[in-house]
Design a protein around this motif. Sequence first.
Motif, PDB file in Angstrom:
ATOM      1  N   GLN A   1       0.832  -1.196   0.000  1.00  0.00           N
ATOM      2  CA  GLN A   1       0.000   0.000   0.000  1.00  0.00           C
ATOM      3  C   GLN A   1       0.876   1.260   0.000  1.00  0.00           C
ATOM      4  N   ASP A   2       0.206   2.414  -0.030  1.00  0.00           N
ATOM      5  CA  ASP A   2       0.891   3.704  -0.035  1.00  0.00           C
ATOM      6  C   ASP A   2       1.275   4.055   1.403  1.00  0.00           C
ATOM      7  N   PRO A   3       2.572   4.228   1.720  1.00  0.00           N
ATOM      8  CA  PRO A   3       2.964   4.518   3.099  1.00  0.00           C
ATOM      9  C   PRO A   3       2.749   5.975   3.494  1.00  0.00           C
ATOM     10  N   HIS A   4       2.459   6.835   2.522  1.00  0.00           N
ATOM     11  CA  HIS A   4       2.269   8.268   2.774  1.00  0.00           C
ATOM     12  C   HIS A   4       3.510   8.919   3.371  1.00  0.00           C
ATOM     13  N   VAL A   5       4.663   8.411   2.973  1.00  0.00           N
ATOM     14  CA  VAL A   5       5.956   9.047   3.225  1.00  0.00           C
ATOM     15  C   VAL A   5       6.740   8.942   1.917  1.00  0.00           C
ATOM     16  N   ALA A   6       7.892   9.570   1.860  1.00  0.00           N
ATOM     17  CA  ALA A   6       8.708   9.506   0.645  1.00  0.00           C
ATOM     18  C   ALA A   6       9.029   8.059   0.312  1.00  0.00           C
TER      19      ALA A   6
ATOM     20  N   LEU B   1      11.359  -1.199  -1.234  1.00  0.00           N
ATOM     21  CA  LEU B   1      10.395  -1.547  -2.272  1.00  0.00           C
ATOM     22  C   LEU B   1       8.990  -1.254  -1.751  1.00  0.00           C
ATOM     23  N   LEU B   2       8.177  -0.652  -2.608  1.00  0.00           N
ATOM     24  CA  LEU B   2       6.773  -0.420  -2.293  1.00  0.00           C
ATOM     25  C   LEU B   2       5.925  -1.211  -3.285  1.00  0.00           C
ATOM     26  N   ALA B   3       4.824  -1.794  -2.794  1.00  0.00           N
ATOM     27  CA  ALA B   3       3.900  -2.540  -3.649  1.00  0.00           C
ATOM     28  C   ALA B   3       2.489  -1.984  -3.448  1.00  0.00           C
ATOM     29  N   PRO B   4       2.232  -0.769  -3.944  1.00  0.00           N
ATOM     30  CA  PRO B   4       0.905  -0.159  -3.772  1.00  0.00           C
ATOM     31  C   PRO B   4      -0.043  -0.575  -4.883  1.00  0.00           C
ATOM     32  N   PRO B   5      -1.345  -0.459  -4.659  1.00  0.00           N
ATOM     33  CA  PRO B   5      -2.294  -0.702  -5.750  1.00  0.00           C
ATOM     34  C   PRO B   5      -2.058   0.298  -6.882  1.00  0.00           C
ATOM     35  N   ARG B   6      -2.256  -0.160  -8.092  1.00  0.00           N
ATOM     36  CA  ARG B   6      -2.021   0.695  -9.264  1.00  0.00           C
ATOM     37  C   ARG B   6      -2.882   1.944  -9.223  1.00  0.00           C
ATOM     38  N   HIS B   7      -4.095   1.851  -8.647  1.00  0.00           N
ATOM     39  CA  HIS B   7      -4.979   3.012  -8.640  1.00  0.00           C
ATOM     40  C   HIS B   7      -4.508   4.101  -7.685  1.00  0.00           C
ATOM     41  N   ASP B   8      -3.468   3.843  -6.878  1.00  0.00           N
ATOM     42  CA  ASP B   8      -2.893   4.904  -6.037  1.00  0.00           C
ATOM     43  C   ASP B   8      -2.030   5.861  -6.850  1.00  0.00           C
ATOM     44  N   GLY B   9      -1.606   5.436  -8.037  1.00  0.00           N
ATOM     45  CA  GLY B   9      -0.883   6.323  -8.936  1.00  0.00           C
ATOM     46  C   GLY B   9       0.561   6.594  -8.570  1.00  0.00           C
ATOM     47  N   LEU B  10       1.186   5.777  -7.722  1.00  0.00           N
ATOM     48  CA  LEU B  10       2.588   5.984  -7.355  1.00  0.00           C
ATOM     49  C   LEU B  10       3.509   5.444  -8.453  1.00  0.00           C
TER      50      LEU B  10
END
Length: 323
Positions: free
Chosen positions: A102-107, A113-122
């Motif tokens: 998910q989006d950690p809401h930090v840099a 490695l980050l694995a956010p949902p594609r709809h988060d737009g990161l």
Amino acid sequence: MSETAATCWVLSEGHAGMENQCRGLAEAAGFRPEVKRIRPRAPWTWLPPGWWPAPFRALGEASDSLQPPWPDLLITCGRRSVPYAMAIRRRSAGKTFTVHIQDPHVAPSRFDLLAPPRHDGLEGENIYPTTGALHRVTAERLAEEAETWAPKVAHLSRPYVTVLIGGSNGSYRIDADEIDDWCRRLAAIAVREGASLLVTPSRRTGDDNVVRLIAGLADVPAQVWDLQGENPYFGYLGLADHVVVSPDSISMVSEACATGKPVHVLPLAGGTRKFQAFHRNMREAGYTRLLGEGLESWTYPPLDDTADVAREIVRRLRMRSPS
């Protein structure tokens, strides 16, 4: 790094949905994770995740111990796990490879490695976006569970329509009227298609709604789990010819799409932008369709985000320790 000696922690607040995503990813990467559950206290929890001073002091009495030796791999999910992942990465002098779902809401640079949902737009070099939620569903598990549950539904004729029902949350409301409408739709489909319904509600569904499901499907071939005994969830997914799922859980929809079987999403008003973007992406990618008056058949490669992210973790770990 020796694979047999490599260690992994899964760290979360203990919510089943988050923890299962972390465990599924760790297992897919070849690790047997040690699960760490944290219960941080106020006033730390009032702050954004990047602003916690001394996060280890925030651990409540019910938290698991977080002490060295630090793991080779740390997988986290959930906002309150973010300060601990960043702190462990610092304290290990970068030895611990940190992965956040998910989006950690930090840099993003605060993680390996980050694995956010594609709809988060990161986007970024260390970001591996996923189509759906990560999970513990594998073809092997579905086959094993299907074999276990097949004798218990052998009195019902195919095709089997597995129905996954969630519950109300901050984005959707599932009340008695919705349950009654869904029962009418499902009963009509069972009659029209000559199908049997294998229904598994969740704990979030609520006792009253489960009673309504059982009563509303009493006149058609159906088996509805009453929340007693072992959950047939994975067995019913393994046995399914079609899957029908309520839209309130990204995890449930993702797990249904891991089967490679037609996944029909029940109509339900509501949904935040995040949910709406997720469901739109899933329809456009060919995984799901909105449930109509009957069942449709189509094919697609099973959704396998968990294995994809796991391979990326293994690749990056090997780059760090080529020996």
